[in-house]
Scaffold this motif. Structure first.
Motif, PDB file in Angstrom:
ATOM      1  N   PHE A 184     -24.871 -15.921  22.256  1.00 17.44           N
ATOM      2  CA  PHE A 184     -25.320 -14.768  22.148  1.00 17.44           C
ATOM      3  C   PHE A 184     -25.340 -13.180  22.611  1.00 17.44           C
ATOM      4  N   ILE A 185     -24.509 -12.102  22.780  1.00 16.43           N
ATOM      5  CA  ILE A 185     -24.584 -10.720  23.078  1.00 16.43           C
ATOM      6  C   ILE A 185     -24.518  -9.739  22.503  1.00 16.43           C
ATOM      7  N   PHE A 186     -26.124  -8.958  23.021  1.00 13.41           N
ATOM      8  CA  PHE A 186     -25.978  -7.657  22.430  1.00 13.41           C
ATOM      9  C   PHE A 186     -26.367  -6.720  22.312  1.00 13.41           C
ATOM     10  N   GLN A 187     -25.567  -5.557  21.891  1.00 13.12           N
ATOM     11  CA  GLN A 187     -25.889  -4.100  22.592  1.00 13.12           C
ATOM     12  C   GLN A 187     -26.046  -3.675  23.441  1.00 13.12           C
ATOM     13  N   ALA A 188     -28.629  -4.487  23.847  1.00 10.60           N
ATOM     14  CA  ALA A 188     -29.178  -4.227  24.565  1.00 10.60           C
ATOM     15  C   ALA A 188     -28.811  -4.871  25.622  1.00 10.60           C
ATOM     16  N   TYR A 189     -28.021  -5.893  26.210  1.00 11.57           N
ATOM     17  CA  TYR A 189     -27.737  -7.002  27.144  1.00 11.57           C
ATOM     18  C   TYR A 189     -28.963  -7.524  27.399  1.00 11.57           C
ATOM     19  N   ASN A 190     -30.152  -7.329  27.627  1.00 12.66           N
ATOM     20  CA  ASN A 190     -31.225  -8.251  27.330  1.00 12.66           C
ATOM     21  C   ASN A 190     -31.406  -9.922  28.479  1.00 12.66           C
ATOM     22  N   LEU A 191     -30.528  -9.019  29.913  1.00 11.49           N
ATOM     23  CA  LEU A 191     -30.274  -9.624  30.666  1.00 11.49           C
ATOM     24  C   LEU A 191     -31.917  -9.321  31.560  1.00 11.49           C
ATOM     25  N   LEU A 192     -32.506 -10.163  32.318  1.00  8.69           N
ATOM     26  CA  LEU A 192     -33.712 -10.770  33.302  1.00  8.69           C
ATOM     27  C   LEU A 192     -33.314  -9.651  34.434  1.00  8.69           C
ATOM     28  N   PRO A 193     -33.929  -8.886  34.309  1.00 10.15           N
ATOM     29  CA  PRO A 193     -34.339  -7.700  35.623  1.00 10.15           C
ATOM     30  C   PRO A 193     -34.474  -8.664  36.998  1.00 10.15           C
ATOM     31  N   ALA A 194     -35.593  -9.065  37.218  1.00 11.46           N
ATOM     32  CA  ALA A 194     -35.465  -9.668  38.112  1.00 11.46           C
ATOM     33  C   ALA A 194     -34.340 -10.912  38.927  1.00 11.46           C
ATOM     34  N   LEU A 195     -33.508 -11.455  37.615  1.00  8.97           N
ATOM     35  CA  LEU A 195     -33.267 -12.567  38.554  1.00  8.97           C
ATOM     36  C   LEU A 195     -31.702 -12.064  38.865  1.00  8.97           C
ATOM     37  N   THR A 196     -30.741 -12.662  39.762  1.00 12.23           N
ATOM     38  CA  THR A 196     -29.555 -12.469  40.086  1.00 12.23           C
ATOM     39  C   THR A 196     -28.527 -12.335  39.273  1.00 12.23           C
ATOM     40  N   VAL A 197     -27.579 -12.263  38.951  1.00 12.51           N
ATOM     41  CA  VAL A 197     -26.244 -12.747  38.146  1.00 12.51           C
ATOM     42  C   VAL A 197     -26.462 -14.008  37.987  1.00 12.51           C
ATOM     43  N   TYR A 198     -26.156 -14.750  39.128  1.00 10.43           N
ATOM     44  CA  TYR A 198     -26.144 -16.315  39.032  1.00 10.43           C
ATOM     45  C   TYR A 198     -27.026 -16.758  38.575  1.00 10.43           C
ATOM     46  N   ASP A 199     -28.383 -16.696  38.390  1.00  9.56           N
ATOM     47  CA  ASP A 199     -29.426 -17.010  37.689  1.00  9.56           C
ATOM     48  C   ASP A 199     -29.473 -16.444  35.984  1.00  9.56           C
ATOM     49  N   ASN A 200     -28.948 -15.922  36.393  1.00  9.88           N
ATOM     50  CA  ASN A 200     -28.798 -14.677  35.200  1.00  9.88           C
ATOM     51  C   ASN A 200     -28.063 -16.109  33.689  1.00  9.88           C
ATOM     52  N   VAL A 201     -26.991 -15.854  34.588  1.00 11.17           N
ATOM     53  CA  VAL A 201     -25.826 -17.032  34.178  1.00 11.17           C
ATOM     54  C   VAL A 201     -26.323 -17.641  33.857  1.00 11.17           C
ATOM     55  N   ALA A 202     -26.871 -18.919  34.764  1.00  6.28           N
ATOM     56  CA  ALA A 202     -27.061 -19.931  34.610  1.00  6.28           C
ATOM     57  C   ALA A 202     -27.970 -20.401  33.882  1.00  6.28           C
ATOM     58  N   LEU A 203     -29.151 -19.271  33.366  1.00  9.06           N
ATOM     59  CA  LEU A 203     -29.812 -19.700  32.474  1.00  9.06           C
ATOM     60  C   LEU A 203     -29.708 -20.818  31.036  1.00  9.06           C
ATOM     61  N   PRO A 204     -28.984 -20.271  30.425  1.00  6.99           N
ATOM     62  CA  PRO A 204     -28.844 -20.704  28.877  1.00  6.99           C
ATOM     63  C   PRO A 204     -29.059 -22.533  29.362  1.00  6.99           C
ATOM     64  N   LEU A 205     -28.177 -23.082  30.516  1.00  2.23           N
ATOM     65  CA  LEU A 205     -27.915 -24.658  30.833  1.00  2.23           C
ATOM     66  C   LEU A 205     -28.932 -25.135  31.147  1.00  2.23           C
ATOM     67  N   ARG A 206     -30.072 -24.152  32.295  1.00  2.00           N
ATOM     68  CA  ARG A 206     -31.357 -24.741  32.404  1.00  2.00           C
ATOM     69  C   ARG A 206     -31.889 -24.903  31.794  1.00  2.00           C
ATOM     70  N   LEU A 207     -32.318 -23.709  30.427  1.00  2.00           N
ATOM     71  CA  LEU A 207     -33.116 -23.799  30.075  1.00  2.00           C
ATOM     72  C   LEU A 207     -32.750 -25.211  28.775  1.00  2.00           C
ATOM     73  N   THR A 208     -31.860 -25.892  28.610  1.00  2.00           N
ATOM     74  CA  THR A 208     -31.773 -27.503  28.261  1.00  2.00           C
ATOM     75  C   THR A 208     -31.675 -28.709  28.665  1.00  2.00           C
ATOM     76  N   GLY A 209     -32.057 -28.215  30.181  1.00  2.76           N
ATOM     77  CA  GLY A 209     -32.782 -29.125  31.103  1.00  2.76           C
ATOM     78  C   GLY A 209     -31.249 -29.679  32.077  1.00  2.76           C
ATOM     79  N   THR A 210     -30.481 -28.766  32.075  1.00  2.90           N
ATOM     80  CA  THR A 210     -29.441 -29.416  32.567  1.00  2.90           C
ATOM     81  C   THR A 210     -28.881 -28.464  33.846  1.00  2.90           C
ATOM     82  N   LYS A 211     -29.024 -28.553  34.626  1.00  3.37           N
ATOM     83  CA  LYS A 211     -28.723 -28.101  36.260  1.00  3.37           C
ATOM     84  C   LYS A 211     -27.212 -27.609  36.392  1.00  3.37           C
TER      85      LYS A 211
END
Length: 248
Positions: A97-124
């Motif tokens: 998903f890509i939205f106009q408002a970006y919906n990034l988590l401000p407390a996370l780094t770019v690296y962790d924002n990008v990695a988040l979808p895989l982590r949510l599936t249980g994949t490192k």
């Protein structure tokens, strides 16, 4: 082509989708029987006047809202029979998903924002997975930054990287350039175009901008909750003319 054949050859299939919203003021039919097949590796822009049903179509196609009737088949799975937990798991596994408002988590780094979808599936995710997708969107050297340290265009590219890392069956984009200047918008649209041309992603993008829609291979026009036509490989001028004719 038969419905069965479309099921086996489509990345996303909408079959007779209706959506009715009910309130004290009465009923509103946002979608009135939309049928459309999105081919694997295609880039489709969905356009229409305000109230035409384009945002509702995207929400129903992505399982973010349930249609009143009809069928939605994505990655071989019928969305309308899934419960909320099953829908959440499917979105994590098969959709980006890509939205106009970006919906990034401000407390996370770019690296962790990008990695988040895989982590949510249980994949490192591996470092190479994250750095490779950041390189694809032109964000080398930005992995340790936080969203507030980036420009709007860079934040949107982080959102694209986050959507691409899990290699989803379908990438949904809702007005992804709406908050960007024209030069930055072009860069974002070129990334979406490359996602289909180079990576074989299926992209469905809602937009009101004929220039943005011209990056798509096909434009699907909606009017009053129905498919009113389509245009393949149209220029911005042709798309704008078609929209003007539709609004008349």
């Amino acid at each position: 082509m038969t419905t069965l054949a479309l099921q086996t050859t489509s990345a996303l299939l909408l079959d007779g989708i209706t959506k009715t919203y009910r309130s004290k003021a009465g009923s509103v039919q946002a979608l009135r029987g939309v049928t459309h097949a999105f081919a694997p590796g295609s880039f489709t822009a969905v356009m229409g006047a305000s109230g035409s049903g384009k945002s509702t179509l995207l929400q129903c196609a992505a399982g973010l809202d349930r249609p009143t009737s009809g069928s939605v088949l994505l990655a071989g799975t019928e969305l309308t029979i899934l419960d909320e937990t099953e829908l959440t798991m499917l979105r994590r596994r098969a959709m980006g998903f890509i939205f106009q408002a970006y919906n990034l988590l401000p407390a996370l780094t770019v690296y962790d924002n990008v990695a988040l979808p895989l982590r949510l599936t249980g994949t490192k995710p591996t470092k190479s997975q994250v750095y490779d997708v950041l390189a694809r969107v032109g964000l080398d050297g930005k992995a340790k930054r936080r969203p507030a340290e980036l420009s709007g265009g860079q934040q949107q590219r982080v959102a694209i990287a986050r959507a691409l890392i899990a290699q989803p069956a379908v990438l949904f984009a809702d007005e992804p350039t709406g908050a960007l200047d024209r030069g930055t918008s072009r860069q974002v649209l070129e990334l979406l175009r490359a996602a289909t041309d180079s990576a074989g992603q299926t992209v469905v993008m809602v937009t009101h901008d004929p220039v943005a829609a011209a990056y798509a291979s096909r434009v699907l026009f909606l009017s009053d909750g129905l498919v009113a036509g389509s245009l393949d490989h149209g220029t911005a001028q042709q798309i704008a003319a078609a929209m003007s004719e539709l609004e008349r």
